[in-house]
Design a protein around this motif. Structure first.
Motif, PDB file in Angstrom:
ATOM      1  N   SER A  55       0.633  -1.114   0.064  1.00 45.44           N
ATOM      2  CA  SER A  55       0.414  -0.276   0.407  1.00 45.44           C
ATOM      3  C   SER A  55       0.618   1.483   0.029  1.00 45.44           C
ATOM      4  CB  SER A  55      -0.788  -0.248   1.161  1.00 45.44           C
ATOM      5  OG  SER A  55       0.195  -0.303   2.157  1.00 45.44           O
ATOM      6  N   ASP A  56       1.403   1.358   0.358  1.00 46.98           N
ATOM      7  CA  ASP A  56       2.909   2.345   0.468  1.00 46.98           C
ATOM      8  C   ASP A  56       4.854   1.718   0.970  1.00 46.98           C
ATOM      9  OD1 ASP A  56       2.656   1.401   3.309  1.00 46.98           O
ATOM     10  OD2 ASP A  56       1.531   3.444   3.958  1.00 46.98           O
ATOM     11  N   PHE A  57       5.349   2.589   1.408  1.00 50.04           N
ATOM     12  CA  PHE A  57       6.387   2.754   1.651  1.00 50.04           C
ATOM     13  C   PHE A  57       6.621   1.774   3.032  1.00 50.04           C
ATOM     14  CE2 PHE A  57      10.377   4.172   3.786  1.00 50.04           C
ATOM     15  CZ  PHE A  57      11.384   3.394   2.966  1.00 50.04           C
ATOM     16  N   VAL A  58       6.342   2.119   3.678  1.00 49.42           N
ATOM     17  CA  VAL A  58       5.713   1.993   5.273  1.00 49.42           C
ATOM     18  C   VAL A  58       6.037   0.125   4.851  1.00 49.42           C
ATOM     19  CG1 VAL A  58       4.991   1.761   7.324  1.00 49.42           C
ATOM     20  CG2 VAL A  58       5.740   3.741   5.802  1.00 49.42           C
ATOM     21  N   HIS A  59       5.014  -0.079   4.478  1.00 45.70           N
ATOM     22  CA  HIS A  59       4.640  -1.634   4.407  1.00 45.70           C
ATOM     23  C   HIS A  59       5.612  -1.908   3.170  1.00 45.70           C
ATOM     24  CE1 HIS A  59       0.903  -0.565   5.605  1.00 45.70           C
ATOM     25  NE2 HIS A  59       0.228  -1.440   6.093  1.00 45.70           N
ATOM     26  N   ALA A  60       6.011  -1.673   1.842  1.00 47.80           N
ATOM     27  CA  ALA A  60       6.552  -1.959   1.441  1.00 47.80           C
ATOM     28  C   ALA A  60       8.405  -2.480   1.899  1.00 47.80           C
ATOM     29  CB  ALA A  60       7.324  -1.195   0.008  1.00 47.80           C
ATOM     30  N   PHE A  61       8.780  -1.535   2.685  1.00 49.19           N
ATOM     31  CA  PHE A  61       9.920  -1.257   3.246  1.00 49.19           C
ATOM     32  C   PHE A  61       9.487  -2.358   4.573  1.00 49.19           C
ATOM     33  CE2 PHE A  61      14.377  -1.058   6.201  1.00 49.19           C
ATOM     34  CZ  PHE A  61      15.038  -0.806   4.583  1.00 49.19           C
ATOM     35  N   GLY A  62       8.883  -3.160   4.343  1.00 46.89           N
ATOM     36  CA  GLY A  62       8.349  -3.651   6.040  1.00 46.89           C
ATOM     37  C   GLY A  62       8.725  -5.017   6.086  1.00 46.89           C
ATOM     38  N   PHE A  63       7.820  -5.362   4.459  1.00 46.80           N
ATOM     39  CA  PHE A  63       8.687  -6.286   4.205  1.00 46.80           C
ATOM     40  C   PHE A  63       9.151  -6.867   3.807  1.00 46.80           C
ATOM     41  CE2 PHE A  63       9.369  -8.161   0.031  1.00 46.80           C
ATOM     42  CZ  PHE A  63       8.750  -9.734  -0.434  1.00 46.80           C
ATOM     43  N   MET A  64      10.591  -5.997   3.345  1.00 47.19           N
ATOM     44  CA  MET A  64      11.779  -6.062   2.913  1.00 47.19           C
ATOM     45  C   MET A  64      12.505  -6.180   4.499  1.00 47.19           C
ATOM     46  SD  MET A  64      12.513  -3.338  -0.316  1.00 47.19           S
ATOM     47  CE  MET A  64      14.003  -3.616  -0.565  1.00 47.19           C
TER      48      MET A  64
END
Lengths: 99, 99
Positions: free
Chosen positions: A36-45
């Motif tokens: 959904s956004d950068f926070v979620h993408a980086f959370g995944f990473m």
């Protein structure tokens, strides 16, 4: 390391069939994730990074805002190995933890 | 957002002169960082991610093992803005915290 032998054409075909969101691109296992956004993408990473380090096998991954683009290959064998397939499954499983 | 206007040729020239480890590549500010291993490279990314989110301006960045390749551009202006220069300086400063 076990599992780093290059898969045969047949093994690779079966592996990709079992990874419906992945395809072969430039001889690598390739997938794009969108969150959904950068926070979620980086959370995944960040979640993935801990498992990646434990596995001792690292992806090539690109992040732009909510997108994470992953390419998997095994340097030692010059192709896709069972370890890449394992990493692909691991990443898919982690991505499913992110809402 | 303030600072998102496209820099003039002259402003861009001065900006790149003040960022010795960066160059222009494909109209983007480009730099490659190398760390000792994946843990350090991802440690850099994790530290940076928190500041990136605070800044509200996100990089295009690729990680492979100990390497982090960064490209900065501002979508809204179709070029490099003062915000990219600020992010470049911020990333350099964070990278210097990693031994």
């Amino acid at each position: 390391m076990p599992g780093t032998q290059k898969l045969t054409e047949n093994e690779l075909h079966i592996a990709v069939e079992n990874l419906p969101d992945w395809r072969l691109a430039g001889g690598k296992l390739h997938r794009e994730y969108r969150f959904s956004d950068f926070v979620h993408a980086f959370g995944f990473m960040a979640m993935a990074a801990l498992e990646i380090e434990k596995l001792g096998h690292h992806p090539e991954w690109l992040n732009v805002y909510n997108k994470v683009v992953v390419d998997l290959t095994t340097h030692d064998c010059g192709g896709v190995s069972a370890l890449d397939v394992r990493l692909a499954n691991m990443l898919d499983s982690i991505s499913q933890k992110i809402k």
